[in-house]
Design an enzyme around this catalytic site. Sequence first.
Site, PDB file in Angstrom:
ATOM      1  N   GLU A 104       0.827  -1.214   0.095  1.00 19.42           N
ATOM      2  CA  GLU A 104      -0.054   0.016   0.065  1.00 19.42           C
ATOM      3  C   GLU A 104       0.841   1.286   0.084  1.00 19.42           C
ATOM      4  O   GLU A 104       2.146   1.113   0.402  1.00 19.42           O
ATOM      5  CB  GLU A 104      -0.815  -0.030   1.231  1.00 19.42           C
ATOM      6  CG  GLU A 104      -2.292  -0.393   0.924  1.00 19.42           C
ATOM      7  CD  GLU A 104      -3.151   0.681   0.153  1.00 19.42           C
ATOM      8  OE1 GLU A 104      -2.622   1.558  -0.581  1.00 19.42           O
ATOM      9  OE2 GLU A 104      -4.194   0.625   0.235  1.00 19.42           O
ATOM     10  N   ASP A 105       0.296   2.282  -0.363  1.00 13.56           N
ATOM     11  CA  ASP A 105       1.135   3.711  -0.275  1.00 13.56           C
ATOM     12  C   ASP A 105       0.968   4.256   1.050  1.00 13.56           C
ATOM     13  O   ASP A 105       1.779   4.736   1.720  1.00 13.56           O
ATOM     14  CB  ASP A 105       0.469   4.609  -1.285  1.00 13.56           C
ATOM     15  CG  ASP A 105      -0.995   4.907  -1.205  1.00 13.56           C
ATOM     16  OD1 ASP A 105      -1.788   4.224  -0.458  1.00 13.56           O
ATOM     17  OD2 ASP A 105      -1.422   5.748  -2.117  1.00 13.56           O
ATOM     18  N   ASP A 108      -4.168   5.420   6.209  1.00  8.46           N
ATOM     19  CA  ASP A 108      -4.676   6.701   6.596  1.00  8.46           C
ATOM     20  C   ASP A 108      -5.897   6.279   7.728  1.00  8.46           C
ATOM     21  O   ASP A 108      -5.583   6.093   8.864  1.00  8.46           O
ATOM     22  CB  ASP A 108      -5.141   7.484   5.488  1.00  8.46           C
ATOM     23  CG  ASP A 108      -5.745   8.992   5.707  1.00  8.46           C
ATOM     24  OD1 ASP A 108      -5.382   9.483   6.923  1.00  8.46           O
ATOM     25  OD2 ASP A 108      -6.531   9.833   5.141  1.00  8.46           O
ATOM     26  N   PHE A 157      -1.722  16.091   4.881  1.00  8.29           N
ATOM     27  CA  PHE A 157      -1.537  15.443   3.361  1.00  8.29           C
ATOM     28  C   PHE A 157      -0.140  15.294   2.797  1.00  8.29           C
ATOM     29  O   PHE A 157       0.328  16.620   2.639  1.00  8.29           O
ATOM     30  CB  PHE A 157      -2.650  16.085   2.561  1.00  8.29           C
ATOM     31  CG  PHE A 157      -3.252  15.545   1.304  1.00  8.29           C
ATOM     32  CD1 PHE A 157      -4.087  14.409   1.468  1.00  8.29           C
ATOM     33  CD2 PHE A 157      -2.842  15.808   0.011  1.00  8.29           C
ATOM     34  CE1 PHE A 157      -4.612  13.847   0.308  1.00  8.29           C
ATOM     35  CE2 PHE A 157      -2.976  14.943  -1.085  1.00  8.29           C
ATOM     36  CZ  PHE A 157      -4.050  14.068  -0.871  1.00  8.29           C
ATOM     37  N   ARG A 170       1.873  12.137  -8.823  1.00 14.82           N
ATOM     38  CA  ARG A 170       2.471  10.751  -8.206  1.00 14.82           C
ATOM     39  C   ARG A 170       3.830  10.654  -8.917  1.00 14.82           C
ATOM     40  O   ARG A 170       4.696   9.665  -8.215  1.00 14.82           O
ATOM     41  CB  ARG A 170       1.845   9.607  -8.991  1.00 14.82           C
ATOM     42  CG  ARG A 170       0.154   9.546  -8.638  1.00 14.82           C
ATOM     43  CD  ARG A 170      -0.328   8.309  -9.014  1.00 14.82           C
ATOM     44  NE  ARG A 170      -1.801   8.221  -9.272  1.00 14.82           N
ATOM     45  CZ  ARG A 170      -2.673   8.198  -7.985  1.00 14.82           C
ATOM     46  NH1 ARG A 170      -2.077   7.561  -6.928  1.00 14.82           N
ATOM     47  NH2 ARG A 170      -3.750   7.968  -8.130  1.00 14.82           N
TER      48      ARG A 170
HETATM   49  P1  IMP Z   1      -7.726   5.026   3.955  1.00 10.51           P
HETATM   50  O1  IMP Z   1      -8.747   4.295   3.405  1.00 10.51           O
HETATM   51  O2  IMP Z   1      -8.359   6.375   4.752  1.00 10.51           O
HETATM   52  O3  IMP Z   1      -6.663   4.264   4.880  1.00 10.51           O
HETATM   53  O4  IMP Z   1      -6.687   6.181   2.638  1.00 10.51           O
HETATM   54  C1  IMP Z   1      -6.158   5.022   2.018  1.00 10.51           C
HETATM   55  C2  IMP Z   1      -5.888   5.910   0.646  1.00 10.51           C
HETATM   56  O5  IMP Z   1      -6.230   7.119   0.647  1.00 10.51           O
HETATM   57  C3  IMP Z   1      -4.438   5.713   0.125  1.00 10.51           C
HETATM   58  O6  IMP Z   1      -4.427   4.555  -0.469  1.00 10.51           O
HETATM   59  C4  IMP Z   1      -4.216   6.921  -0.422  1.00 10.51           C
HETATM   60  O7  IMP Z   1      -4.464   6.753  -1.778  1.00 10.51           O
HETATM   61  C5  IMP Z   1      -5.142   7.909   0.111  1.00 10.51           C
HETATM   62  N1  IMP Z   1      -4.509   8.867   0.770  1.00 10.51           N
HETATM   63  C6  IMP Z   1      -4.507   8.935   2.191  1.00 10.51           C
HETATM   64  N2  IMP Z   1      -3.731   9.830   2.524  1.00 10.51           N
HETATM   65  C7  IMP Z   1      -3.283  10.354   1.647  1.00 10.51           C
HETATM   66  C8  IMP Z   1      -2.216  11.544   1.386  1.00 10.51           C
HETATM   67  O8  IMP Z   1      -1.851  12.332   2.549  1.00 10.51           O
HETATM   68  N3  IMP Z   1      -2.034  11.998   0.381  1.00 10.51           N
HETATM   69  C9  IMP Z   1      -2.178  11.312  -0.714  1.00 10.51           C
HETATM   70  N4  IMP Z   1      -3.302  10.144  -0.789  1.00 10.51           N
HETATM   71  C10 IMP Z   1      -3.818   9.975   0.543  1.00 10.51           C
HETATM   72 MG    MG Z   2      -4.965   8.091  -3.978  1.00 15.14          MG
END
Ligand code: IMP
Ligand code: MG
Length: 181
Positions: A104-105, A108, A157, A170
């Site tokens: 995963e990237d 969050d 962010f 990206r």
């Molecule tokens: P989550 O489901 O809230 O954990 O969010 C996951 C997805 O939201 C990640 O795989 C990212 O694609 C996007 N995301 C969350 N935080 C950031 C950020 O700070 N920058 C860019 N994308 C983010």
């Molecule tokens: Mg994204």
Amino acid sequence: MQIQVDGTLMNVGVLFSELDIKERTKKIAEQINKDYGNKETLVVLIVLHGAILFGADLVRNLEMPTEIETIRIKSYEGTSSSGTVKLVTPLPTSLENKHVLVIEDIVDTGRSINFLLNELKQTKALSIKVCSLLDKPEAHEFSIQADYIGFTIQKNFVIGYGLDLNGKFRNLPYIANLTKA
Ligand code: IMP
Ligand code: MG
């Protein structure tokens, strides 16, 4: 560098440089090599698009026979989590009896990875672990703990090295914070 976000001028400040990322990626790969050994096949499941750069760099440091799969999920609109997660592509069909490492990237809220891990249960994989480039513990809304984490960051962010803002940035080779100019 400065960019316009919804009409507001933002500063792009480097948080982790290309070298920071390279060194950390090597360290994580060393740990993965140690944990899995170099005999059994590992399926690296790269979550698109965010983990595409990290996944591509990480696999180059792995020593076991490695297969690469991708999956696309969607959960984010602009700079806040949208609350719903969807599979955009089907689950790979070849995970049965294999060790799977999800790349995963960022974790969050944890909603996306929580959703994906639930979906992956039906694949009959031998084991499923998660490796995330970034983790934002203060933003977690789901009790998710990635097995391997590149860097722990604050709630801000970030963009770059796979992470986007509405599909852009990206390609930056570093990870950057966005702050008001
Ligand atoms: P989550 O489901 O809230 O954990 O969010 C996951 C997805 O939201 C990640 O795989 C990212 O694609 C996007 N995301 C969350 N935080 C950031 C950020 O700070 N920058 C860019 N994308 C983010
Ligand atoms: Mg994204």
